[in-house]
Design an enzyme around this catalytic site. Structure first.
Site, PDB file in Angstrom:
ATOM      1  N   HIS A 139     -12.321   2.396   2.728  1.00 27.73           N
ATOM      2  CA  HIS A 139     -14.371   3.241   2.807  1.00 27.73           C
ATOM      3  C   HIS A 139     -14.822   3.257   1.956  1.00 27.73           C
ATOM      4  O   HIS A 139     -14.735   2.610   0.686  1.00 27.73           O
ATOM      5  CB  HIS A 139     -12.897   4.010   2.477  1.00 27.73           C
ATOM      6  CG  HIS A 139     -13.383   6.005   2.794  1.00 27.73           C
ATOM      7  ND1 HIS A 139     -14.490   6.371   1.587  1.00 27.73           N
ATOM      8  CD2 HIS A 139     -13.113   6.305   3.906  1.00 27.73           C
ATOM      9  CE1 HIS A 139     -14.771   7.367   2.105  1.00 27.73           C
ATOM     10  NE2 HIS A 139     -13.763   8.021   3.218  1.00 27.73           N
ATOM     11  N   ASP A 216      -6.444   2.255  -4.174  1.00 23.37           N
ATOM     12  CA  ASP A 216      -6.827   3.085  -3.399  1.00 23.37           C
ATOM     13  C   ASP A 216      -6.436   3.690  -2.736  1.00 23.37           C
ATOM     14  O   ASP A 216      -5.809   3.923  -1.009  1.00 23.37           O
ATOM     15  CB  ASP A 216      -8.322   3.271  -2.425  1.00 23.37           C
ATOM     16  CG  ASP A 216      -9.094   4.436  -1.882  1.00 23.37           C
ATOM     17  OD1 ASP A 216      -8.268   5.797  -1.683  1.00 23.37           O
ATOM     18  OD2 ASP A 216      -9.644   4.315  -0.929  1.00 23.37           O
ATOM     19  N   GLN A 219      -4.584   7.513   1.335  1.00 30.73           N
ATOM     20  CA  GLN A 219      -4.172   7.713   2.788  1.00 30.73           C
ATOM     21  C   GLN A 219      -2.637   6.552   2.617  1.00 30.73           C
ATOM     22  O   GLN A 219      -2.255   7.278   3.379  1.00 30.73           O
ATOM     23  CB  GLN A 219      -5.003   6.617   3.929  1.00 30.73           C
ATOM     24  CG  GLN A 219      -5.867   7.219   4.176  1.00 30.73           C
ATOM     25  CD  GLN A 219      -6.244   8.317   4.994  1.00 30.73           C
ATOM     26  OE1 GLN A 219      -5.220   9.352   5.022  1.00 30.73           O
ATOM     27  NE2 GLN A 219      -7.919   9.177   5.075  1.00 30.73           N
ATOM     28  N   LYS A 242      -5.531  15.898   0.738  1.00 31.67           N
ATOM     29  CA  LYS A 242      -5.067  15.176   2.151  1.00 31.67           C
ATOM     30  C   LYS A 242      -3.417  15.235   1.869  1.00 31.67           C
ATOM     31  O   LYS A 242      -2.860  14.713   2.610  1.00 31.67           O
ATOM     32  CB  LYS A 242      -5.277  13.568   1.942  1.00 31.67           C
ATOM     33  CG  LYS A 242      -6.965  13.449   2.181  1.00 31.67           C
ATOM     34  CD  LYS A 242      -7.493  11.793   2.315  1.00 31.67           C
ATOM     35  CE  LYS A 242      -8.786  11.585   2.255  1.00 31.67           C
ATOM     36  NZ  LYS A 242      -9.154  11.587   3.594  1.00 31.67           N
ATOM     37  N   CYS A 380     -16.528   6.433   7.543  1.00 37.83           N
ATOM     38  CA  CYS A 380     -17.168   6.229   6.638  1.00 37.83           C
ATOM     39  C   CYS A 380     -16.359   4.526   6.593  1.00 37.83           C
ATOM     40  O   CYS A 380     -15.477   4.365   5.438  1.00 37.83           O
ATOM     41  CB  CYS A 380     -16.553   6.719   5.532  1.00 37.83           C
ATOM     42  SG  CYS A 380     -17.191   8.720   5.494  1.00 37.83           S
TER      43      CYS A 380
HETATM   44  N1  C6P Z   1     -11.034   9.884   4.210  1.00 38.74           N
HETATM   45  C1  C6P Z   1     -11.569   9.691   6.582  1.00 38.74           C
HETATM   46  O1  C6P Z   1     -11.686  11.304   7.907  1.00 38.74           O
HETATM   47  P1  C6P Z   1     -12.653  11.676  -1.377  1.00 38.74           P
HETATM   48  O2  C6P Z   1     -13.920  11.799   0.146  1.00 38.74           O
HETATM   49  O3  C6P Z   1     -12.555  11.223  -2.468  1.00 38.74           O
HETATM   50  O4  C6P Z   1     -11.293  12.646  -1.156  1.00 38.74           O
HETATM   51  O5  C6P Z   1     -11.589  10.385  -0.318  1.00 38.74           O
HETATM   52  C2  C6P Z   1     -12.250   9.436   0.027  1.00 38.74           C
HETATM   53  C3  C6P Z   1     -11.663   7.900   0.514  1.00 38.74           C
HETATM   54  C4  C6P Z   1     -11.278   7.188   0.187  1.00 38.74           C
HETATM   55  N2  C6P Z   1      -9.818   6.663   0.858  1.00 38.74           N
HETATM   56  C5  C6P Z   1      -9.727   6.907   1.665  1.00 38.74           C
HETATM   57  C6  C6P Z   1      -8.951   5.548   2.549  1.00 38.74           C
HETATM   58  C7  C6P Z   1     -10.515   7.706   2.416  1.00 38.74           C
HETATM   59  O6  C6P Z   1      -9.769   8.116   3.777  1.00 38.74           O
HETATM   60  C8  C6P Z   1     -11.277   8.632   1.462  1.00 38.74           C
HETATM   61  C9  C6P Z   1     -11.491   9.842   2.986  1.00 38.74           C
HETATM   62  C10 C6P Z   1     -11.983  11.138   5.178  1.00 38.74           C
HETATM   63  O7  C6P Z   1     -10.697   8.989   6.109  1.00 38.74           O
HETATM   64  C11 C6P Z   1     -12.609  11.383   4.359  1.00 38.74           C
HETATM   65  S1  C6P Z   1     -14.008  10.454   5.312  1.00 38.74           S
END
Ligand code: C6P
Length: 422
Positions: A139, A216, A219, A242, A380
């Site tokens: 991401h 990370d 997910q 999430k 993203c």
């Molecule tokens: N992915 C998606 O629709 P934040 O925004 O900090 O809570 O998470 C960022 C982020 C980082 N790593 C991974 C693997 C992610 O999936 C995400 C967030 C969302 O897939 C929003 S772009």
């Protein structure tokens, strides 16, 4: 793709999952609403999950009955707020099996956690010509902070490639690791593909070179049981929203010895023991990394969300989600021109696809008119799109409250889009 569908047929013959989904759905008030006159079918859970009533209630109760600043008041409300905030930290510690609650730092989310590690752990250790390893499926939150760091230090970003199923090529990873590698940063699960990475093996390989690993887990935690001691990861980052918790709150796990050796990321209240104009003495872990008034209500509600998920059980959730994924993959074979993006052997419930002749945004609009919420775009993860030669995908992502009937609505919506748009 054929491999995934073969395993689908096998799994569909198995005993159906045991979640009482209708009872669970009743706990999510947002799911009762209609969108464009149709029952909401919420399939955008990888972007953010919906919140159960227990989490919503805790937020209201905090502001209605407890609201007060933490760690700085001797009055009753402040003590209650502090107690509930620290109890949430203990819940996170147990949830990811961290050794100590000192290793749990509350942040705004995964993005902030990664930036914290980049700036506070990696920056002081990097010299020009050192390297940082990430992967092609990251991401942007796990790409851009490292690019910024490379600009700041002259370090080099190295990228583990993926194959056409969307799996990391581990042999290439081994070749990238070298004497000058200072950190490896890898998604537990890809948000664009659903691939579950062999994170334990990745960590072992890095540690054989004395290189620390940041995972990370944005997910990962909503779908997999995470034991940071068993994984032996050095850092693990995730977001509350999430995981059925609020937005604006997340967690950085870091091994105590590493966090201890790192300078604070931000300066401000609560992260100090004593301040004079000559010298400031920083607070102990984890407070050293929690400058300023945090999202107190959010942290407490994240604790409630963890209770919620733990009460159901991640194994039962994963079984249900796999059933939905298999069902969707099987149904997709009926739709000519649908190509799955992300066919790894190990996947969470992410169903990403493109349709011949239809832009994902147009598809998303038709589906929205049917009440079906999916995400369309690059998610993203633009390098993933580049790998597969597509500008965007349509992505449906399933959670514990989704049903096979909702997938029928999704499939019917895709078929309708084919009629309208082709
Ligand atoms: N992915 C998606 O629709 P934040 O925004 O900090 O809570 O998470 C960022 C982020 C980082 N790593 C991974 C693997 C992610 O999936 C995400 C967030 C969302 O897939 C929003 S772009």
């Amino acid at each position: 793709m054929s491999r995934a569908i073969d395993s689908t047929a096998a799994r569909l013959r198995q005993v159906p999952p045991a979640l009482d989904v209708e009872r669970l759905r009743a706990e999510f008030p947002i799911l009762k609403q209609k969108v464009h006159g149709k029952p909401l079918v919420y399939l955008d859970n990888a972007a953010t999950t919906q919140k159960p009533q227990s989490v919503i209630d805790v937020l209201g109760r905090y502001y209605g009955e407890i609201n007060s600043n933490i760690h700085r008041g001797i009055h009753t409300l402040s003590q209650r707020a502090t107690h509930d905030y620290e109890e949430a930290r203990a819940k996170v510690q147990r949830f990811i099996s961290a050794h100590s609650s000192k290793e749990i730092v509350f942040v705004r989310g995964t993005t902030e956690a990664i930036n914290l590690v980049a700036q506070s752990y990696a920056r002081p250790r990097l010299r020009s010509g050192d390297d940082i390893i990430i992967s092609e499926m990251e991401h942007h939150s796990n790409i851009v902070p490292w690019q910024l760091l490379c600009e700041q230090t002259g370090a080099i970003l190295k990228v583990i490639p993926i194959n056409d199923a969307g799996e990391l090529i581990i042999e290439e990873y081994k070749n990238l690791l070298g004497d000058r590698t200072k950190i490896v940063n890898i998604a537990h699960v890809s948000n664009a593909l659903g691939t579950i990475n062999p994170i334990k093996a990745i960590i072992e390989i890095a540690h054989a070179h004395n290189v620390p690993v940041l995972v990370d887990g944005a997910q990962g935690v909503p779908h997999l049981r995470v034991d940071v001691q068993d994984l032996d990861c050095d850092f693990y980052a995730f977001s509350g929203h999430k995981l059925f918790g609020p937005t604006g709150v997340g967690v950085l796990f870091g091994k105590a010895a590493l966090l201890d050796a790192m300078p604070p990321y931000q300066g401000g209240g609560d992260m100090i023991k004593a301040v004079t104009f000559k010298k400031t003495i920083y607070n102990d872990l984890p407070y050293k990394f929690e400058a300023g008034t945090p999202h107190i209500a959010g942290v407490i509600a994240l604790g409630t969300a963890i209770d919620y998920v733990s009460g159901i059980g991640l194994d039962a959730i994963a079984t249900h989600e796999h059933d939905l994924l298999d069902y969707a993959i099987n149904a997709a074979t009926e739709i000519p021109g649908l190509r799955l993006i992300g066919t790894a052997r190990q996947k969470t419930s992410i169903f990403s696809f493109v349709m011949d002749g239809i832009h994902p945004h147009d598809l998303g609009t038709v589906l929205d008119n049917e009440g079906v919420a999916i995400r369309t775009g690059h998610h993203c993860a633009m390098p993933v799109m580049e790998h597969f030669g597509v500008p965007a995908t349509a992505r449906a992502s399933f959670a514990l409250y989704n049903t096979r009937r909702e997938i029928d609505y999704l499939i019917a919506g895709i078929k309708k889009a084919c009629q309208v748009l082709m």
